[in-house]
Design an enzyme around this catalytic site. Structure first.
Site, PDB file in Angstrom:
ATOM      1  N   GLU A 324      46.772  23.270  50.602  1.00 32.18           N
ATOM      2  CA  GLU A 324      45.489  23.694  50.043  1.00 32.18           C
ATOM      3  C   GLU A 324      45.644  24.827  49.033  1.00 32.18           C
ATOM      4  OE1 GLU A 324      42.737  22.710  53.982  1.00 32.18           O
ATOM      5  OE2 GLU A 324      43.487  24.738  53.651  1.00 32.18           O
ATOM      6  N   CYS A 395      26.920  50.935  37.146  1.00 30.99           N
ATOM      7  CA  CYS A 395      26.657  52.288  37.619  1.00 30.99           C
ATOM      8  C   CYS A 395      27.470  52.532  38.895  1.00 30.99           C
ATOM      9  CB  CYS A 395      25.163  52.482  37.880  1.00 30.99           C
ATOM     10  SG  CYS A 395      24.717  54.192  38.198  1.00 30.99           S
TER      11      CYS A 395
END
Length: 472
Positions: A324, A395
């Site tokens: 995988e 921010c």
């Protein structure tokens, strides 16, 4: 005339390369490259990917912009698939670990190369099936699947990789509730077992050691097998995964020796005839020059040898071998292009160069302290004359994409390109500070196709609800 980009040092003079050299570059293992395989510098001194000028792409689609090189992705898929055929004598199947980047286009490309899909949610199941992947090639992971997700997976025809007792008992109950129906088919499952193999990787992405939220522990195995022997579930095999961004071959080669004992125990003592072994993924990619991962073929060869030796020594038939890969398939095949804004110099400390994205489109640096490499796409041959820190626009003081990187002198409007952003960038992107998520394009043979639309400001409000009592 374009030139092959063989170095990231932007002051390097790059010689013209014939078509034959371009073809040889396509034979390289994509996970070992900093750049997508089709990366070149064109006559305008701009970076090109897939025959498309990155500066032109930003002009057309805006920034930040994910740019996926189709040839690099297909090459990685083919190398995994072909290496298994070459080095493993039994049946095999490659599954794309779509958590790295689940979208219709990426799943469709993987599916068209014969890969199945590893999914971890109902949303990823839907994406894979809508992309045309057969449910018989979709394997459903996760450590807390809901009843709704389990039902959806069963109705879709997926194989469910069972992670724990809660899930196992829920599946058995669902099977018994449906057992009397003429259309009943025993749920097809695998068991995720924790192999107890350690490897050198980031603490948060080590999943094969004993102290992990994933999988049944070794001391539970016999109880699980006994339960399965009396259940209505069709358990076809077992699964293990030892982590991510791994450069070592030995841990993956050792998986076969750990897993074969459970194969043998299941058959000899409990009458369970397992036929599939899924050894997960985990092969790393090259994010910076110092990274040195094995090639895709080297990884497959090591895994195949380990599994073969273990099963032959145990006198068992070779199982169908599944793997995988996620990051090593898609990670190096994509770049992210940003537009540079202003800069700020803190005397005797550092110079910050700001971009129009950051932690919302790439949370890995602030989450994993991940490192990246970047170039200025519109001045590829300019000398590296300054050391700067690339700062995102959010921010958040920690919104730093790259610390202390050497770049040419930059100006507002220049295009910064960060490499290796195909895995866990878009898939982990957020709307922090209410920034819309970026667009993504796939490029091939000089053509770009939109695969993900850029979100708009109105999209940010799509799910918001304002109660009547709060309206003015």
């Amino acid at each position: 005339m374009t030139t092959v980009l063989t170095s990231l040092r932007q002051e390097t003079v790059i010689s013209n390369a014939p078509d034959q050299e371009l073809k040889s570059l396509q034979k390289l293992s994509p996970n070992q490259q900093l750049l997508p395989l089709t990366a070149v510098v064109n006559a305008n001194d701009h970076l090109e990917i897939g025959g498309c000028d990155v500066v032109d792409l930003v002009s057309q689609y805006g920034s930040p912009l994910y740019i996926l090189d189709e040839m690099s992705l297909r090459t990685a898929c083919q190398q995994y698939r072909d290496a298994l055929v070459k080095h493993y004598q039994g049946q095999s199947q490659v599954l794309y670990a779509s958590k790295a980047w689940s979208c219709l286009a990426v799943c469709a490309i993987a599916g068209s190369e014969g890969l199945g899909i590893d999914v971890v949610s109902a949303g990823e199941i839907l994406t894979a099936t809508r992309a045309g992947v057969s449910p018989s090639l979709i394997y459903f992971h996760g450590n807390n699947k809901s009843l709704d997700e389990l039902t959806y997976a069963l109705e879709s025809g997926c194989t469910i990789v069972v992670d724990n007792w809660h899930e196992l008992k829920n599946l058995d109950r669902l099977a018994r509730e449906q057992a009397d129906l003429p259309s009943f088919v025993a749920p097809r499952i695998m068991l995720r077992l924790t192999p107890g193999i350690e490897c050198h990787t980031h603490e948060y992405i080590r999943t094969g050691h004993i102290d992990s939220k994933f999988g049944f522990d070794p001391n539970e195995v016999e109880s699980v097998f006994a339960f399965l022997a009396d259940s209505l579930l069709n358990c076809i095999g077992i699964h293990a995964h030892i982590g991510s961004q791994i450069f070592e071959l030995q841990p993956h080669q050792d998986i076969g020796g750990v897993m074969v004992q459970w194969f043998k125990l299941a058959g000899d003592k409990y009458g369970l005839n397992f036929s599939e072994l899924n050894i997960g993924g985990g092969l790393g990619i090259r994010y910076v020059e110092s990274d040195d991962p094995p090639s895709i073929e080297e990884w497959v060869k090591a895994v195949s040898a380990g599994v073969t030796e273990a099963f032959v020594s145990a006198g068992l038939a070779l199982p169908k071998l599944l793997c995988e890969p996620g990051r090593s398939l898609v990670g190096a095949t994509c770049i992210t292009a940003y537009t540079i804004g202003g800069s700020k110099t803190v005397p005797d400390i550092r110079t910050y160069v700001t971009i129009d994205g950051g932690m919302s489109d790439n949370p890995r640096p602030i989450t994993y302290q991940s490192q990246y490499r970047a170039v200025v796409a519109n001045t590829m041959s300019a000398p590296l004359s300054q050391t700067v820190t690339i700062a995102g626009k959010h921010c958040e003081s920690g919104d730093i994409l790259i610390k202390d990187i050497q770049l040419p002198q930059t100006n507002a409007g220049d295009i910064l390109v960060v490499f290796g952003t195909g895995a866990y960038n878009y898939s982990m992107a957020s709307n922090y500070n209410r920034l819309p998520k970026p667009a993504a394009v796939v490029v091939a043979d000089g053509e770009a196709s939109l695969i993900i639309k850029r979100e708009t400001r109105e999209d940010l409000l799509r799910q918001d609800c304002l109660p009547e009592k709060l309206r003015k």
